[in-house]
Write a protein that holds these residues in place. Structure first.
Motif, PDB file in Angstrom:
ATOM      1  N   LEU A  50      44.466  34.861  43.922  1.00 35.42           N
ATOM      2  CA  LEU A  50      43.315  35.141  44.779  1.00 35.42           C
ATOM      3  C   LEU A  50      43.642  36.230  45.798  1.00 35.42           C
ATOM      4  CD1 LEU A  50      41.974  31.523  45.428  1.00 35.42           C
ATOM      5  CD2 LEU A  50      41.037  33.243  43.872  1.00 35.42           C
ATOM      6  N   VAL A  51      44.845  36.185  46.350  1.00 38.19           N
ATOM      7  CA  VAL A  51      45.263  37.207  47.318  1.00 38.19           C
ATOM      8  C   VAL A  51      45.459  38.547  46.620  1.00 38.19           C
ATOM      9  CG1 VAL A  51      47.065  37.893  48.936  1.00 38.19           C
ATOM     10  CG2 VAL A  51      46.321  35.504  48.845  1.00 38.19           C
ATOM     11  N   ILE A  52      46.158  38.521  45.480  1.00 40.79           N
ATOM     12  CA  ILE A  52      46.411  39.759  44.741  1.00 40.79           C
ATOM     13  C   ILE A  52      45.094  40.392  44.299  1.00 40.79           C
ATOM     14  CG2 ILE A  52      47.423  40.700  42.620  1.00 40.79           C
ATOM     15  CD1 ILE A  52      49.594  38.533  42.859  1.00 40.79           C
ATOM     16  N   ARG A  53      44.137  39.550  43.934  1.00 39.62           N
ATOM     17  CA  ARG A  53      42.842  40.085  43.505  1.00 39.62           C
ATOM     18  C   ARG A  53      42.170  40.868  44.621  1.00 39.62           C
ATOM     19  NH1 ARG A  53      37.628  36.670  41.119  1.00 39.62           N
ATOM     20  NH2 ARG A  53      36.135  38.377  41.302  1.00 39.62           N
ATOM     21  N   THR A  59      42.370  48.324  46.690  1.00 40.59           N
ATOM     22  CA  THR A  59      43.281  49.466  46.565  1.00 40.59           C
ATOM     23  C   THR A  59      43.271  50.128  45.191  1.00 40.59           C
ATOM     24  OG1 THR A  59      45.140  48.016  45.951  1.00 40.59           O
ATOM     25  CG2 THR A  59      44.816  48.477  48.297  1.00 40.59           C
ATOM     26  N   VAL A  60      42.830  49.400  44.171  1.00 43.09           N
ATOM     27  CA  VAL A  60      42.845  49.958  42.811  1.00 43.09           C
ATOM     28  C   VAL A  60      41.434  50.069  42.233  1.00 43.09           C
ATOM     29  CG1 VAL A  60      43.692  49.676  40.448  1.00 43.09           C
ATOM     30  CG2 VAL A  60      45.160  49.043  42.384  1.00 43.09           C
ATOM     31  N   ALA A  61      40.701  48.969  42.236  1.00 45.74           N
ATOM     32  CA  ALA A  61      39.389  48.953  41.573  1.00 45.74           C
ATOM     33  C   ALA A  61      38.380  49.858  42.271  1.00 45.74           C
ATOM     34  CB  ALA A  61      38.870  47.517  41.498  1.00 45.74           C
ATOM     35  N   THR A  62      38.359  49.840  43.605  1.00 45.72           N
ATOM     36  CA  THR A  62      37.380  50.661  44.321  1.00 45.72           C
ATOM     37  C   THR A  62      37.620  52.159  44.119  1.00 45.72           C
ATOM     38  OG1 THR A  62      37.040  48.911  45.958  1.00 45.72           O
ATOM     39  CG2 THR A  62      36.361  51.140  46.575  1.00 45.72           C
ATOM     40  N   PRO A  63      38.865  52.658  44.275  1.00 44.76           N
ATOM     41  CA  PRO A  63      39.099  54.082  43.965  1.00 44.76           C
ATOM     42  C   PRO A  63      38.815  54.418  42.501  1.00 44.76           C
ATOM     43  CG  PRO A  63      40.903  53.192  45.271  1.00 44.76           C
ATOM     44  CD  PRO A  63      40.066  52.030  44.868  1.00 44.76           C
ATOM     45  N   LEU A  64      39.145  53.488  41.598  1.00 47.62           N
ATOM     46  CA  LEU A  64      38.878  53.727  40.180  1.00 47.62           C
ATOM     47  C   LEU A  64      37.375  53.833  39.925  1.00 47.62           C
ATOM     48  CD1 LEU A  64      39.944  54.001  37.290  1.00 47.62           C
ATOM     49  CD2 LEU A  64      39.879  51.497  37.103  1.00 47.62           C
ATOM     50  N   ALA A  65      36.596  52.996  40.598  1.00 50.50           N
ATOM     51  CA  ALA A  65      35.135  53.063  40.464  1.00 50.50           C
ATOM     52  C   ALA A  65      34.613  54.421  40.911  1.00 50.50           C
ATOM     53  CB  ALA A  65      34.486  51.939  41.276  1.00 50.50           C
ATOM     54  N   LYS A 132      30.340  44.335  40.648  1.00 46.48           N
ATOM     55  CA  LYS A 132      30.507  43.998  39.236  1.00 46.48           C
ATOM     56  C   LYS A 132      31.697  44.734  38.638  1.00 46.48           C
ATOM     57  CE  LYS A 132      25.570  43.199  38.382  1.00 46.48           C
ATOM     58  NZ  LYS A 132      24.390  43.668  37.624  1.00 46.48           N
ATOM     59  N   PHE A 133      31.837  46.011  38.985  1.00 43.45           N
ATOM     60  CA  PHE A 133      32.938  46.809  38.448  1.00 43.45           C
ATOM     61  C   PHE A 133      34.278  46.269  38.905  1.00 43.45           C
ATOM     62  CE2 PHE A 133      36.040  50.189  38.580  1.00 43.45           C
ATOM     63  CZ  PHE A 133      35.880  50.824  37.356  1.00 43.45           C
ATOM     64  N   ARG A 134      34.384  45.921  40.171  1.00 50.02           N
ATOM     65  CA  ARG A 134      35.663  45.419  40.680  1.00 50.02           C
ATOM     66  C   ARG A 134      36.047  44.104  40.020  1.00 50.02           C
ATOM     67  NH1 ARG A 134      35.410  46.108  47.182  1.00 50.02           N
ATOM     68  NH2 ARG A 134      33.742  44.568  46.900  1.00 50.02           N
ATOM     69  N   GLU A 135      35.065  43.227  39.831  1.00 44.10           N
ATOM     70  CA  GLU A 135      35.344  41.955  39.170  1.00 44.10           C
ATOM     71  C   GLU A 135      35.786  42.176  37.724  1.00 44.10           C
ATOM     72  OE1 GLU A 135      32.634  38.244  37.686  1.00 44.10           O
ATOM     73  OE2 GLU A 135      32.543  38.718  39.830  1.00 44.10           O
ATOM     74  N   ALA A 136      35.090  43.065  37.010  1.00 46.66           N
ATOM     75  CA  ALA A 136      35.436  43.344  35.613  1.00 46.66           C
ATOM     76  C   ALA A 136      36.805  43.998  35.503  1.00 46.66           C
ATOM     77  CB  ALA A 136      34.372  44.227  34.971  1.00 46.66           C
ATOM     78  N   SER A 137      37.126  44.902  36.419  1.00 46.40           N
ATOM     79  CA  SER A 137      38.416  45.593  36.349  1.00 46.40           C
ATOM     80  C   SER A 137      39.577  44.643  36.628  1.00 46.40           C
ATOM     81  CB  SER A 137      38.441  46.765  37.336  1.00 46.40           C
ATOM     82  OG  SER A 137      38.272  46.303  38.661  1.00 46.40           O
ATOM     83  N   TRP A 138      39.370  43.662  37.517  1.00 47.21           N
ATOM     84  CA  TRP A 138      40.411  42.667  37.789  1.00 47.21           C
ATOM     85  C   TRP A 138      40.684  41.826  36.546  1.00 47.21           C
ATOM     86  CZ3 TRP A 138      44.487  40.872  40.006  1.00 47.21           C
ATOM     87  CH2 TRP A 138      44.780  39.512  39.989  1.00 47.21           C
ATOM     88  N   ARG A 139      39.634  41.356  35.909  1.00 51.17           N
ATOM     89  CA  ARG A 139      39.812  40.537  34.704  1.00 51.17           C
ATOM     90  C   ARG A 139      40.381  41.372  33.569  1.00 51.17           C
ATOM     91  NH1 ARG A 139      35.205  35.866  34.513  1.00 51.17           N
ATOM     92  NH2 ARG A 139      34.941  35.614  36.743  1.00 51.17           N
ATOM     93  N   PHE A 140      39.917  42.605  33.448  1.00 47.68           N
ATOM     94  CA  PHE A 140      40.460  43.484  32.412  1.00 47.68           C
ATOM     95  C   PHE A 140      41.966  43.650  32.573  1.00 47.68           C
ATOM     96  CE2 PHE A 140      41.992  47.874  31.836  1.00 47.68           C
ATOM     97  CZ  PHE A 140      41.959  47.945  30.444  1.00 47.68           C
ATOM     98  N   THR A 141      42.402  43.886  33.795  1.00 45.76           N
ATOM     99  CA  THR A 141      43.831  44.094  34.040  1.00 45.76           C
ATOM    100  C   THR A 141      44.646  42.868  33.663  1.00 45.76           C
ATOM    101  OG1 THR A 141      43.309  45.619  35.850  1.00 45.76           O
ATOM    102  CG2 THR A 141      45.543  44.706  35.794  1.00 45.76           C
TER     103      THR A 141
END
Length: 382
Positions: A50-53, A59-65, A132-141
Motif C-alpha cells: 500500500l505504501v509502495i503503491r 513518482t512513476v505513474a503520474t509522469p508516465l501518464a 484510472k491510469f495510475r491504478e492500471a499502471s500499478w497493477r500492470f507493473t
C-alpha cells in the motif's frame, strides 16, 4: 470446550488424506515445510504494498501518464444547492420524472436545469483518466514482474511440465525459498487489493471482484497450510500470465493510443481464453480434482480446495463473456476497445454537462466562437 473445538478444526482427517497428517510437515534434517504462522508475514507485506503503491503512483505513474498524453478535460461542476445535494446523497443519483418535478417546485429550477445539475453532479463522482491510469499502471507493473518471476521459479520444476508430479510424495514435499517468497508476495498483494477496495475504482463487476479476491486469498492460504504449494504456484502463474496484458491495454486506452490498445487487448483475449478456459480447467483442475482420486480417497480439504477452484472458474467464464463482447464491439471497426466493467470511460464525463446548454443555444441560433456547436452527435448516457 474450546480445546476440543480446536482439536476438531485441526484434525488430520479434515486436512489430509488417510494416513497423513500435520506430523508429516515437521521440519527435520534441514528440510523445511510450510507453517500456518508463516501466513502472518503477508500482513506487513500487504501494508508495504500500500505504501509502495502510493509512492509508485506519484513518482512513476503520474509522469508516465503525462509522457503518454493522458489528459483530463475540465468538468463543469454542479452549482451548490442544498436541496438537490441532499436528494443526490440520501435518495438517488438518478431521480425519476416525478422526483424531478417535485425538486423543480422546491428549487424553482426548470426540468432541464435539474437534469443538468444531476448530470454534472454524477460526473463529479466519476474517477478521472489519471486515477484510472495510475491504478492500471500499478497493477500492470506487479502482474508483469510476478509473471516472469513465477515463470523463473517454475520453469525448471518437473511438475511444471508434468502436472501429475505435483502429487509426488504428497504432503512431504519440502518448501523451497523461491516458493516461500513467491507465495508471500502474491498473497500480500491480493490482501493489499482487498484493503484498498474502498478507494479503488468501482466497476460493474465490483461484487465479482470481491468474491475473486476472497476466493484467491482463501485458495492461496489453504494450499499453503496443507502443502498444495506445487499446485498453488501453477494457479498463480496462470492468473498472472494474462492480467498484465489487460492492465497495459487499459493504460493505452486512457492515453488514447487506439491501435496499440486494440492490438494488446486482442493478445490479452487470446491468452485469457487459453489459460483460464483451457489450461486451468482441463489441466490444472483435472490434476487437482480427478487425478488425486486415483491416489487417495477424498477428504474434506480436497473438496474445499477444489470448491474454491470451481468458484474461480465460474468467475473466469463470467469475465470471458465480457471479453468476447468487447472483442465483438471492435471487430467491425470501432475506434477503441472499452472495458465492459467501466462506466463508459470519458464518454459522458468530459462534456456531458454542457451538452444540454449547447443544444439549447443551437436551437435558439446561438453561436460558439462564431460557429454553431458541432459536438452534438454522440449519444448521452444519462
Amino acid at each position: 470446550m474450546l480445546s476440543r473445538l480446536y482439536e476438531l478444526i485441526w484434525a488430520d482427517w479434515i486436512w489430509f488424506p488417510e494416513g497423513h497428517g500435520w506430523a508429516d510437515l515437521t521440519d527435520h534434517d534441514d528440510v523445511v515445510f510450510p507453517k500456518p504462522r508463516d501466513l502472518w508475514a503477508t500482513i506487513p507485506i500487504a501494508l508495504c504494498f500500500l505504501v509502495i503503491r502510493q509512492i509508485f503512483e506519484r513518482t512513476v505513474a503520474t509522469p508516465l501518464a503525462s509522457l503518454l498524453g493522458v489528459r483530463d478535460k475540465t468538468r463543469v461542476c454542479a452549482s451548490p444547492n442544498p436541496v438537490l445535494e441532499s436528494f443526490f446523497c440520501s435518495t438517488s443519483k438518478h431521480p425519476t420524472q416525478s422526483s424531478i418535478e417535485s425538486l423543480c417546485k422546491q428549487t424553482d429550477f426548470s426540468v432541464r436545469q435539474v437534469q443538468r445539475w444531476f448530470r454534472r453532479r454524477r460526473n463529479q463522482d466519476r474517477p478521472n483518466k489519471l486515477k484510472k491510469f495510475r491504478e492500471a499502471s500499478w497493477r500492470f507493473t506487479f502482474y508483469l514482474i510476478a509473471f516472469f518471476a513465477g515463470l523463473a521459479v517454475l520453469i525448471d520444476k518437473p511438475w511444471f511440465h508434468d502436472m501429475k508430479l505435483m502429487w509426488d510424495d504428497f504432503p512431504k514435499m519440502p518448501l523451497l525459498p523461491s516458493q516461500y517468497w513467491y507465495y508471500m508476495i502474491e498473497l500480500g498483494f491480493y490482501v493489499s487489493l482487498l484493503l484498498s477496495v474502498a478507494t479503488d475504482i468501482k466497476r460493474k463487476d465490483f461484487k465479482e471482484q470481491i468474491v475473486h479476491h476472497i476466493a484467491t486469498i482463501s485458495l492461496i492460504s489453504f494450499s499453503w497450510l496443507v502443502n498444495y504449494i506445487r499446485g498453488g504456484t501453477l494457479v498463480m502463474l496462470v492468473h498472472d500470465s494474462s492480467d498484465y496484458l489487460m492492465e497495459s491495454a487499459k493504460m493505452f486506452n486512457y492515453a488514447g493510443w487506439r491501435k496499440t490498445c486494440n492490438f494488446i487487448f486482442t493478445m490479452f483475449a487470446a491468452v485469457f481464453i487459453v489459460t483460464r478456459l483451457v489450461i486451468l480447467p482441463f489441466w490444472i483442475i483435472y490434476t487437482t480434482w480427478v487425478y488425486p482420486l486415483t491416489l487417495y480417497p477424498p477428504f474434506p480439504g480436497f473438496y474445499f480446495f477444489n470448491g474454491l477452484m470451481i468458484v474461480l472458474q465460474v468467475l473466469h467464464i463470467f469475465w470471458a463473456v465480457l471479453i468476447l463482447r468487447m472483442v465483438v464491439k471492435f471487430l467491425p471497426g470501432n475506434d477503441i476497445v472499452e472495458d465492459e466493467r467501466s462506466d463508459k470511460d470519458e464518454t459522458d464525463s468530459e462534456g456531458e454537462g454542457e451538452d444540454g446548454e449547447l443544444r439549447e443555444k443551437s436551437k435558439n441560433g446561438h453561436m460558439q466562437n462564431g460557429h454553431t456547436p458541432l459536438n452534438n452527435n454522440h449519444r448521452k448516457i444519462d
